[in-house]
Design a protein around this motif. Structure first.
Motif, mmCIF file in Angstrom:
data_model
loop_
_atom_site.group_PDB
_atom_site.id
_atom_site.type_symbol
_atom_site.label_atom_id
_atom_site.label_comp_id
_atom_site.label_asym_id
_atom_site.label_seq_id
_atom_site.Cartn_x
_atom_site.Cartn_y
_atom_site.Cartn_z
ATOM 1 N N VAL A 122 28.826 -4.741 27.934
ATOM 2 C CA VAL A 122 29.611 -3.882 27.052
ATOM 3 C C VAL A 122 28.738 -3.520 25.858
ATOM 4 N N SER A 123 28.490 -2.249 25.709
ATOM 5 C CA SER A 123 27.673 -1.791 24.598
ATOM 6 C C SER A 123 28.570 -1.463 23.408
ATOM 7 N N GLY A 180 31.533 -5.072 38.430
ATOM 8 C CA GLY A 180 30.913 -5.090 37.110
ATOM 9 C C GLY A 180 30.134 -3.815 36.836
ATOM 10 N N GLY A 181 29.652 -3.693 35.624
ATOM 11 C CA GLY A 181 28.879 -2.521 35.263
ATOM 12 C C GLY A 181 28.625 -2.464 33.778
ATOM 13 N N LEU A 182 28.092 -1.341 33.356
ATOM 14 C CA LEU A 182 27.806 -1.088 31.946
ATOM 15 C C LEU A 182 28.847 -0.128 31.399
ATOM 16 N N MET A 206 40.298 -5.584 32.995
ATOM 17 C CA MET A 206 39.791 -5.837 31.650
ATOM 18 C C MET A 206 39.891 -4.560 30.827
ATOM 19 N N ASN A 207 40.704 -4.588 29.809
ATOM 20 C CA ASN A 207 40.883 -3.442 28.924
ATOM 21 C C ASN A 207 40.338 -3.747 27.538
ATOM 22 N N SER A 208 40.121 -2.704 26.777
ATOM 23 C CA SER A 208 39.647 -2.851 25.398
ATOM 24 C C SER A 208 38.451 -3.787 25.328
ATOM 25 N N LEU A 209 37.485 -3.530 26.174
ATOM 26 C CA LEU A 209 36.336 -4.421 26.260
ATOM 27 C C LEU A 209 35.549 -4.434 24.957
#
Length: 117
Positions: A115-116, A9-11, A85-88
């Motif tokens: 997701v910002s 995970g991440g930002l 996971m694409n196009s988040l």
């Protein structure tokens, strides 16, 4: 007792991609190979929801909200499942967990995806 270890995970910004991993530590390989594995997520203030699942034969199912953007896969030798996971989107922000989709096991700590927009 089965122990799931999620990572990856991440930002990220909206439109970007992430790949999550989940190792089913202590699960016997033969059990892993036959188990339906699943990814779930829990967004702030919401209930945990099913995101994707994969059978031992690698048949997959996805929630409508992620269909066409997320891809789940599994590696038997590593006893690991993945979630590409694409196009988040901002709505994908959540803590992501894996578990068996057929016989629920104790939950791991999950991995946080932010997701910002």
């Amino acid at each position: 007792q089965v122990h799931f270890v999620e990572s990856g995970g991440g930002l990220v910004e909206a439109g970007q991609s992430l790949t999550l991993s989940c190792k089913a530590a202590r699960m016997i390989t033969s059990t892993f190979n036959s188990a339906i594995m699943a990814w779930y997520r829990q967004a702030p203030g919401k209930q945990r929801e099913l995101v994707a699942s994969i059978t031992g034969d690698r048949n997959t199912n996805y929630a409508d909200s992620v269909k066409g953007r997320f891809t789940m896969s599994r590696n038997s030798a590593r006893k690991t499942v993945y979630l590409q996971m694409n196009s988040l989107k901002a709505d994908d922000t959540a803590v992501y967990y894996c578990n068996r989709g057929d016989y629920e096991q104790p939950w791991g700590q999950g991995t946080r995806v932010t997701v910002s927009s």
